[in-house]
Design a protein around this motif. Structure first.
Motif, mmCIF file in Angstrom:
data_model
loop_
_atom_site.group_PDB
_atom_site.id
_atom_site.type_symbol
_atom_site.label_atom_id
_atom_site.label_comp_id
_atom_site.label_asym_id
_atom_site.label_seq_id
_atom_site.Cartn_x
_atom_site.Cartn_y
_atom_site.Cartn_z
ATOM 1 N N ARG A 179 -13.815 23.036 33.592
ATOM 2 C CA ARG A 179 -14.237 24.006 32.921
ATOM 3 C C ARG A 179 -14.201 23.716 31.626
ATOM 4 O O ARG A 179 -13.832 22.731 31.790
ATOM 5 N N SER A 180 -14.540 23.897 31.367
ATOM 6 C CA SER A 180 -15.507 24.118 29.401
ATOM 7 C C SER A 180 -14.632 23.651 29.122
ATOM 8 O O SER A 180 -13.585 23.937 28.308
ATOM 9 N N PRO A 181 -15.083 22.805 27.216
ATOM 10 C CA PRO A 181 -13.956 23.086 26.252
ATOM 11 C C PRO A 181 -13.568 24.252 25.933
ATOM 12 O O PRO A 181 -12.539 24.099 25.467
ATOM 13 N N VAL A 182 -14.579 25.077 25.541
ATOM 14 C CA VAL A 182 -13.461 26.290 25.532
ATOM 15 C C VAL A 182 -13.465 27.133 25.977
ATOM 16 O O VAL A 182 -12.424 27.566 25.825
ATOM 17 N N ASN A 183 -13.420 27.047 27.163
ATOM 18 C CA ASN A 183 -13.028 27.766 28.305
ATOM 19 C C ASN A 183 -11.030 27.423 28.473
ATOM 20 O O ASN A 183 -10.365 28.168 28.349
ATOM 21 N N TYR A 191 -9.877 18.705 23.317
ATOM 22 C CA TYR A 191 -10.537 19.319 24.192
ATOM 23 C C TYR A 191 -11.562 19.492 25.062
ATOM 24 O O TYR A 191 -11.889 19.452 26.800
ATOM 25 N N LYS A 192 -12.288 18.850 24.170
ATOM 26 C CA LYS A 192 -13.851 17.830 24.961
ATOM 27 C C LYS A 192 -13.130 16.730 26.482
ATOM 28 O O LYS A 192 -13.606 16.855 27.188
ATOM 29 N N GLN A 193 -11.812 16.063 25.818
ATOM 30 C CA GLN A 193 -12.024 15.446 26.232
ATOM 31 C C GLN A 193 -10.913 15.667 27.597
ATOM 32 O O GLN A 193 -10.661 15.411 29.170
ATOM 33 N N ASP A 197 -11.684 15.088 31.526
ATOM 34 C CA ASP A 197 -10.354 15.319 32.811
ATOM 35 C C ASP A 197 -10.579 16.135 34.164
ATOM 36 O O ASP A 197 -10.333 15.535 35.156
ATOM 37 N N ASP A 198 -11.271 17.166 33.497
ATOM 38 C CA ASP A 198 -11.197 18.174 34.549
ATOM 39 C C ASP A 198 -11.807 18.110 35.783
ATOM 40 O O ASP A 198 -12.217 18.638 36.502
ATOM 41 N N LYS A 199 -13.273 17.171 34.712
ATOM 42 C CA LYS A 199 -14.002 16.933 35.802
ATOM 43 C C LYS A 199 -14.137 16.061 36.561
ATOM 44 O O LYS A 199 -14.093 16.176 38.041
ATOM 45 N N ILE A 200 -13.113 14.988 35.934
ATOM 46 C CA ILE A 200 -12.272 13.794 37.522
ATOM 47 C C ILE A 200 -11.907 14.533 38.099
ATOM 48 O O ILE A 200 -11.816 14.456 39.767
ATOM 49 N N ARG A 201 -11.279 15.693 38.160
ATOM 50 C CA ARG A 201 -10.373 16.369 39.485
ATOM 51 C C ARG A 201 -10.996 16.875 39.944
ATOM 52 O O ARG A 201 -10.973 17.023 41.814
#
Length: 283
Positions: free
Chosen positions: A161-165, A202-204, A208-212
């Motif tokens: 997900r993106s920070p906005v999402n 939210y960017k952080q 983390d979600d990208k790593i997941r």
């Protein structure tokens, strides 16, 4: 004189149509059964209204017949549960009970072929080209939907997900607005008004979600190779461009997954052998 006769003829035709409709409705209400002929509709179409619609199959004809009856008998049941009940009833029907619906479906398909040929004969070359393009787009859309369902059933990880999402999902409940569109509009306005250090949180979370996603996709692709679905890997071979690089990358993923599978198999075999040796020593 001619005008009055034309009006009277139109009124007579309208009266006949209304009487047929009233008769059909009365039969449906009193018996709970719609005549097969009322379901078998002849598709009258022209170029302006588009191509004739494909006829319903036997099962869908049964659903259309039984749905109003089930709604009347069980008004408290949801639409999804009603369809499930009808599907269960359809499975319990005998071949003789299904026969009228199947025969009506066959007749409708034959009529559809005739109407479709008549429709295609009326098209100009430009319209035929547009029709072929529309059909191609519909098939591509169906293919994409089927592929998405297949990937979901195979457990493909959700995209990061993106920070906005992430911000929207966390603050949607307390967002201003009575409708979804109004809520989304207010949330986007709030997001734009946030300070940089507030957005950084939210960017952080998005990083983390990208790593997941990366870790889950790696495991998922290895599993796809193990079950013989290497065609679902992210690295696809393009028709143009850097084809050799893409091929090497894909082979690398397959090789890594196969190596992991062999290692797991060796460990399982050695474990079984060790257990057998221990058992033989005890005996």
């Amino acid at each position: 004189m001619a005008l009055s006769s034309l009006v009277s003829a139109a009124a007579s035709l309208w009266t006949k149509c209304f009487s047929v409709y009233s008769c059909t409705t009365t039969v449906a209400r009193t018996t709970g059964f719609l005549p097969t002929s009322s379901i078998c509709v002849k598709w009258l179409s022209n170029v302006a209204s588009g191509p004739p619609k494909r006829p319903l199959n036997a099962y869908m004809r049964y659903v259309l017949q039984q749905q109003p009856i089930m709604v009347r008998l069980h008004p408290e049941i949801k639409s999804v549960d009603i369809i499930r009940k009808i599907a269960q009833q359809w499975r319990t029907l005998s071949p003789e009970q299904k026969k009228p619906f199947e025969e009506a479906s066959v007749k409708a398909r034959e009529q559809f072929k005739v109407d479709f040929q008549r429709y295609m004969a009326q098209l100009t070359p430009a319209q035929e080209k547009q029709h072929a393009l529309d059909r191609k787009q519909r098939l591509a859309k169906r293919k994409a939907i089927r592929k998405k369902r297949e990937l979901t059933s195979l457990g493909k990880p959700k995209r990061p997900r993106s920070p906005v999402n992430i911000y929207i999902s966390e603050h949607y409940e307390e967002a201003r607005g009575a409708t979804t569109q109004a809520k989304m509009k207010s949330l986007m306005q709030d997001w734009r008004n946030l300070f940089s250090h507030q957005k950084q949180v939210y960017k952080q979370l998005a990083e983390d979600d990208k790593i997941r996603y990366k870790n889950e996709m790696k495991s998922w692709e290895e599993h796809m190779v193990e079950i013989g679905r290497a065609d679902l890997l992210r690295v696809q071979i393009p028709s143009r461009g850097n084809r050799k690089t893409a091929t090497k990358a894909k082979k690398k993923v397959v090789k890594r997954a196969m190596g992991k599978a062999k290692t797991t198999e060796k460990k399982a075999t050695s474990s079984t052998t060790t257990k057998a040796a221990k058992t033989s020593k005890k005996t």
